[in-house]
Design a protein around this motif. Structure first.
Motif, PDB file in Angstrom:
ATOM      1  N   PRO A  87       0.800  -1.226   0.000  1.00  0.00           N
ATOM      2  CA  PRO A  87       0.000   0.000   0.000  1.00  0.00           C
ATOM      3  C   PRO A  87       0.834   1.278   0.000  1.00  0.00           C
ATOM      4  O   PRO A  87       1.834   1.393   0.699  1.00  0.00           O
ATOM      5  CB  PRO A  87      -0.814  -0.136   1.292  1.00  0.00           C
ATOM      6  N   GLY A  88       0.373   2.237  -0.831  1.00  0.00           N
ATOM      7  CA  GLY A  88       1.007   3.544  -0.897  1.00  0.00           C
ATOM      8  C   GLY A  88       2.096   3.673  -1.922  1.00  0.00           C
ATOM      9  O   GLY A  88       2.531   4.787  -2.222  1.00  0.00           O
ATOM     10  N   ALA A  89       2.571   2.570  -2.491  1.00  0.00           N
ATOM     11  CA  ALA A  89       3.625   2.601  -3.511  1.00  0.00           C
ATOM     12  C   ALA A  89       3.001   2.513  -4.900  1.00  0.00           C
ATOM     13  O   ALA A  89       1.806   2.249  -5.057  1.00  0.00           O
ATOM     14  CB  ALA A  89       4.604   1.453  -3.294  1.00  0.00           C
TER      15      ALA A  89
ATOM     16  N   PRO B 260       4.925  12.485  -2.657  1.00  0.00           N
ATOM     17  CA  PRO B 260       4.583  13.615  -1.778  1.00  0.00           C
ATOM     18  C   PRO B 260       3.199  13.466  -1.164  1.00  0.00           C
ATOM     19  O   PRO B 260       2.260  12.991  -1.816  1.00  0.00           O
ATOM     20  CB  PRO B 260       4.648  14.831  -2.712  1.00  0.00           C
ATOM     21  N   VAL B 261       3.082  13.856   0.093  1.00  0.00           N
ATOM     22  CA  VAL B 261       1.824  13.791   0.827  1.00  0.00           C
ATOM     23  C   VAL B 261       1.522  15.172   1.388  1.00  0.00           C
ATOM     24  O   VAL B 261       2.405  15.832   1.944  1.00  0.00           O
ATOM     25  CB  VAL B 261       1.894  12.747   1.964  1.00  0.00           C
ATOM     26  N   LEU B 262       0.275  15.612   1.238  1.00  0.00           N
ATOM     27  CA  LEU B 262      -0.155  16.904   1.762  1.00  0.00           C
ATOM     28  C   LEU B 262      -1.211  16.675   2.828  1.00  0.00           C
ATOM     29  O   LEU B 262      -2.026  15.763   2.719  1.00  0.00           O
ATOM     30  CB  LEU B 262      -0.758  17.765   0.652  1.00  0.00           C
ATOM     31  N   ASP B 263      -1.195  17.517   3.843  1.00  0.00           N
ATOM     32  CA  ASP B 263      -2.202  17.447   4.901  1.00  0.00           C
ATOM     33  C   ASP B 263      -2.925  18.784   4.964  1.00  0.00           C
ATOM     34  O   ASP B 263      -2.329  19.810   5.278  1.00  0.00           O
ATOM     35  CB  ASP B 263      -1.546  17.122   6.242  1.00  0.00           C
TER      36      ASP B 263
ATOM     37  N   ALA C 177      -7.971  16.639   5.436  1.00  0.00           N
ATOM     38  CA  ALA C 177      -7.750  15.791   4.260  1.00  0.00           C
ATOM     39  C   ALA C 177      -6.270  15.462   4.129  1.00  0.00           C
ATOM     40  O   ALA C 177      -5.405  16.293   4.406  1.00  0.00           O
ATOM     41  CB  ALA C 177      -8.253  16.483   3.004  1.00  0.00           C
ATOM     42  N   HIS C 178      -6.019  14.253   3.708  1.00  0.00           N
ATOM     43  CA  HIS C 178      -4.672  13.721   3.535  1.00  0.00           C
ATOM     44  C   HIS C 178      -4.583  13.264   2.085  1.00  0.00           C
ATOM     45  O   HIS C 178      -5.344  12.391   1.666  1.00  0.00           O
ATOM     46  CB  HIS C 178      -4.506  12.550   4.514  1.00  0.00           C
ATOM     47  N   ALA C 179      -3.707  13.876   1.286  1.00  0.00           N
ATOM     48  CA  ALA C 179      -3.649  13.579  -0.145  1.00  0.00           C
ATOM     49  C   ALA C 179      -2.250  13.142  -0.550  1.00  0.00           C
ATOM     50  O   ALA C 179      -1.269  13.815  -0.231  1.00  0.00           O
ATOM     51  CB  ALA C 179      -4.079  14.791  -0.957  1.00  0.00           C
ATOM     52  N   ARG C 180      -2.171  12.010  -1.263  1.00  0.00           N
ATOM     53  CA  ARG C 180      -0.902  11.540  -1.809  1.00  0.00           C
ATOM     54  C   ARG C 180      -0.905  11.776  -3.316  1.00  0.00           C
ATOM     55  O   ARG C 180      -1.810  11.327  -4.019  1.00  0.00           O
ATOM     56  CB  ARG C 180      -0.698  10.050  -1.510  1.00  0.00           C
ATOM     57  N   VAL C 181       0.097  12.520  -3.805  1.00  0.00           N
ATOM     58  CA  VAL C 181       0.226  12.767  -5.233  1.00  0.00           C
ATOM     59  C   VAL C 181       0.942  11.570  -5.851  1.00  0.00           C
ATOM     60  O   VAL C 181       2.104  11.292  -5.542  1.00  0.00           O
ATOM     61  CB  VAL C 181       0.993  14.071  -5.519  1.00  0.00           C
ATOM     62  N   ILE C 182       0.234  10.857  -6.714  1.00  0.00           N
ATOM     63  CA  ILE C 182       0.760   9.622  -7.303  1.00  0.00           C
ATOM     64  C   ILE C 182       1.495   9.905  -8.605  1.00  0.00           C
ATOM     65  O   ILE C 182       2.563   9.355  -8.862  1.00  0.00           O
ATOM     66  CB  ILE C 182      -0.395   8.628  -7.553  1.00  0.00           C
ATOM     67  N   MET C 183       0.923  10.758  -9.438  1.00  0.00           N
ATOM     68  CA  MET C 183       1.558  11.121 -10.707  1.00  0.00           C
ATOM     69  C   MET C 183       1.280  12.590 -10.981  1.00  0.00           C
ATOM     70  O   MET C 183       0.203  13.112 -10.651  1.00  0.00           O
ATOM     71  CB  MET C 183       1.028  10.271 -11.864  1.00  0.00           C
TER      72      MET C 183
ATOM     73  N   ALA D 187      -4.098  11.276  -7.915  1.00  0.00           N
ATOM     74  CA  ALA D 187      -3.924  11.456  -6.472  1.00  0.00           C
ATOM     75  C   ALA D 187      -4.899  10.579  -5.702  1.00  0.00           C
ATOM     76  O   ALA D 187      -6.004  10.280  -6.163  1.00  0.00           O
ATOM     77  CB  ALA D 187      -4.114  12.915  -6.076  1.00  0.00           C
ATOM     78  N   ASP D 188      -4.466  10.185  -4.502  1.00  0.00           N
ATOM     79  CA  ASP D 188      -5.271   9.426  -3.546  1.00  0.00           C
ATOM     80  C   ASP D 188      -5.614  10.380  -2.401  1.00  0.00           C
ATOM     81  O   ASP D 188      -4.725  10.864  -1.705  1.00  0.00           O
ATOM     82  CB  ASP D 188      -4.459   8.233  -3.054  1.00  0.00           C
ATOM     83  N   ILE D 189      -6.908  10.646  -2.201  1.00  0.00           N
ATOM     84  CA  ILE D 189      -7.359  11.625  -1.210  1.00  0.00           C
ATOM     85  C   ILE D 189      -8.126  10.913  -0.109  1.00  0.00           C
ATOM     86  O   ILE D 189      -9.138  10.252  -0.374  1.00  0.00           O
ATOM     87  CB  ILE D 189      -8.252  12.699  -1.867  1.00  0.00           C
ATOM     88  N   MET D 190      -7.644  11.037   1.120  1.00  0.00           N
ATOM     89  CA  MET D 190      -8.326  10.508   2.297  1.00  0.00           C
ATOM     90  C   MET D 190      -8.975  11.678   3.033  1.00  0.00           C
ATOM     91  O   MET D 190      -8.282  12.582   3.501  1.00  0.00           O
ATOM     92  CB  MET D 190      -7.338   9.794   3.210  1.00  0.00           C
ATOM     93  N   LEU D 191     -10.293  11.652   3.119  1.00  0.00           N
ATOM     94  CA  LEU D 191     -11.047  12.713   3.786  1.00  0.00           C
ATOM     95  C   LEU D 191     -11.482  12.238   5.168  1.00  0.00           C
ATOM     96  O   LEU D 191     -12.195  11.232   5.286  1.00  0.00           O
ATOM     97  CB  LEU D 191     -12.282  13.085   2.964  1.00  0.00           C
ATOM     98  N   ARG D 192     -11.060  12.942   6.200  1.00  0.00           N
ATOM     99  CA  ARG D 192     -11.548  12.651   7.540  1.00  0.00           C
ATOM    100  C   ARG D 192     -12.947  13.248   7.706  1.00  0.00           C
ATOM    101  O   ARG D 192     -13.360  14.095   6.908  1.00  0.00           O
ATOM    102  CB  ARG D 192     -10.567  13.204   8.574  1.00  0.00           C
TER     103      ARG D 192
END
Length: 302
Positions: free
Chosen positions: A91-93, A149-152, A156-162, A181-186
């Protein structure tokens, strides 16, 4: 605030394929749309649970004129290909496999996952290659989770994939302008959706989300109007994939695992796989997926 009818220009409900122990939700290609930016295939696989001794075996199969992008939510795959790559993805790669003029690969549950009860959940996408790169040499790259890269945004927690998003650039190779991007919304979390791409779509893979107040259904792909800004929000928490990029000027055709700007190239690939003219995978050359008889599950539409 952008009015809902002006923001979402297309809603695509996926086709569902039951692969025995788990379901696959396929949003692209669809009858109503083949591509969003360079993305020409979008699958959500799982979530699924496996008992000890069980797992996934995607036997060796070919691709041409595309790049596959594997992104795990839960579980792991062991990737092997005809270049000799042998890479575990967790996960995450990201695993980016560029087929170009032709490649063969397999994805299987690793031994340690099979030895115990396990879970599997993943997003698999294909990216069409630009005309000048369709027949490039095959390639493979693995980018680990800690290199993306991951932004908070607080909620919201977002991982930029491409590509480049929110001022961050992923170190993954792109062939056309691409955002992913993969966006996790709390619960109560929000994040802006920027306009800088020719074509964009969002997909809720779990939980709940709304876009500028418009509730979004899970397992549904929403294509956004170009140039519009919006805010993605969740009441109870959710997970959303954002994808898109450069609009292709020439159409792409899909037949089974093959993508090309030329339909005759698809037919040539079918003949080559049927005659076993593709290279084999070192260490995984005893099985293969045969050419489908009749219409395959993955096709584009005239």
């Amino acid at each position: 605030m952008t009015m809902p009818d002006d923001l979402i220009i297309q809603t695509i409900a996926p086709t569902t394929h039951n692969l025995g122990d788990f379901k696959v939700y396929r949003s692209l290609p669809a009858k109503e749309r083949t591509m969003v930016g360079p993305f020409i295939f979008f699958d959500q696989a799982g979530p699924a649970k496996f008992g000890p001794g069980e797992g996934i075996d995607v036997r060796p199969h070919p691709h041409i004129n595309l790049a596959t992008v594997t992104y795990m939510y839960e579980g792991a795959f062991q990737h092997r290909d005809s270049l000799g790559s042998n890479q575990l993805i967790e996960p995450g790669a990201i695993n980016l496999m560029t087929a170009g003029k032709g490649i063969v690969h397999s994805e299987r549950s690793p031994d340690d996952e099979r030895a115990r009860a396990s879970k599997l959940s993943a997003i698999q996408t294909w990216i069409a290659l630009p005309d000048a790169l369709e027949e490039m040499d095959p390639a493979f790259e693995h980018v680990p989770e800690d290199a993306l890269p991951v932004l908070d945004y607080g909620g919201a927690h977002a991982r930029v994939i491409m590509g480049a998003l929110w001022g961050q650039q992923a170190p993954v190779t792109t062939y056309a302008q691409t955002i992913y991007a993969d966006i996790m919304l709390r619960p109560g979390g929000a994040i802006p959706i920027e306009p800088e791409a020719d074509e964009r779509a969002i997909y809720v893979s779990g939980g709940d989300a709304a876009l500028d107040g418009v509730p979004l259904k899970a397992q549904t792909l929403y294509v956004l109007r170009p140039g519009t800004r919006a805010t993605l929000y969740s009441v109870d928490g959710g997970r959303v994939m954002l994808c898109g990029g450069e609009a292709f000027k020439t159409p792409r055709h899909v037949w089974w695992n093959f993508v090309s700007s030329r339909q005759d190239r698809l037919m040539q690939a079918r003949e080559d796989w049927d005659a076993m003219r593709f290279p084999l995978i070192p260490g995984d050359d005893q099985e293969f997926i045969p050419i489908p008889q009749g219409r395959p599950k993955t096709v584009s539409y005239p």
